[in-house]
Design a protein around this motif. Sequence first.
Motif, short mmCIF file in Angstrom:
data_model
loop_
_atom_site.label_atom_id
_atom_site.label_comp_id
_atom_site.label_asym_id
_atom_site.label_seq_id
_atom_site.Cartn_x
_atom_site.Cartn_y
_atom_site.Cartn_z
N LYS A 85 0.81 -1.21 0.00
CA LYS A 85 0.00 0.00 0.00
C LYS A 85 0.85 1.27 0.00
O LYS A 85 0.34 2.36 -0.20
CB LYS A 85 -0.92 0.01 1.21
N ARG A 86 2.15 1.11 0.24
CA ARG A 86 3.04 2.27 0.26
C ARG A 86 3.54 2.59 -1.14
O ARG A 86 3.56 1.74 -2.02
CB ARG A 86 4.23 2.01 1.18
N ARG A 87 3.97 3.83 -1.33
CA ARG A 87 4.55 4.21 -2.61
C ARG A 87 5.93 3.55 -2.75
O ARG A 87 6.61 3.30 -1.77
CB ARG A 87 4.70 5.73 -2.69
N THR A 90 7.41 -2.56 -3.73
CA THR A 90 6.85 -3.33 -2.63
C THR A 90 7.92 -4.11 -1.88
O THR A 90 7.92 -4.15 -0.64
CB THR A 90 5.77 -4.30 -3.14
N ASN A 93 9.94 -1.80 0.26
CA ASN A 93 9.09 -1.34 1.37
C ASN A 93 8.98 -2.41 2.45
O ASN A 93 9.01 -2.11 3.64
CB ASN A 93 7.68 -1.00 0.86
N LYS A 142 9.93 5.18 13.90
CA LYS A 142 9.76 6.14 12.81
C LYS A 142 10.78 7.27 12.97
O LYS A 142 11.30 7.50 14.06
CB LYS A 142 8.33 6.70 12.83
#
Length: 210
Positions: A85-87, A90, A93, A142
């Motif tokens: 689902k992330r830019r 894949t 990510n 993060k």
Amino acid sequence: MARYTGAVCRLCRREGQKLMLKGDKCYSEKCAMDQNRRPYPPGQHGQGRAKSSEYGRQIREKQKAKRYYGVLERQFRGYFAMASKRRGKTGENLLAILESRLDNTVYRLGFAMSRAEARQLVLHGHFQVNGRKVNVPSFLVKPGMIITLSQKSKNLGKLKSSIEANAFRQPPKWLEYDANALIAKVSGVPVREDIDFPIEEQLIVELYSK
């Protein structure tokens, strides 16, 4: 909390390379992957396995990644769904998410000799994130977060010995580490170049995309 409880050296032999699952033992002559000591898959048919198919290579790559980071199937699938689902790519990510786990971060900083040991340290509440105790190994760090060793844990003999033994290891670029204060800051997001373990993440993407 589900976790693998079997013999971990069998996992390295099954994947045909060191997964660094046993800490000190992986660097010693006792490692089953060194000096040609049983350099073949475990089991009675380990020495006679046929060449694998493309699907077999995809499965092996997925298993290798799961075992390297200490993640079971259901959670791994969840990470893949998150990565898709992330830019961006894949596969990259997915590796970034796995690298961002708190237990992996603790291992990368040199507080533990293996990811399994790092997982245990986190479970026992030895680390704080932004000043609050976090005892969930799968917690994803993060950029901007500060990771510290709790005050009462700084004098633990096991932690001291691990920090000294890992002093030669350099943290990845996405972590800023003050070895004197035992404080780390997450300065960025893990990128593919930060992962030196040979994983062909595209094979994992192909497997889950079927």
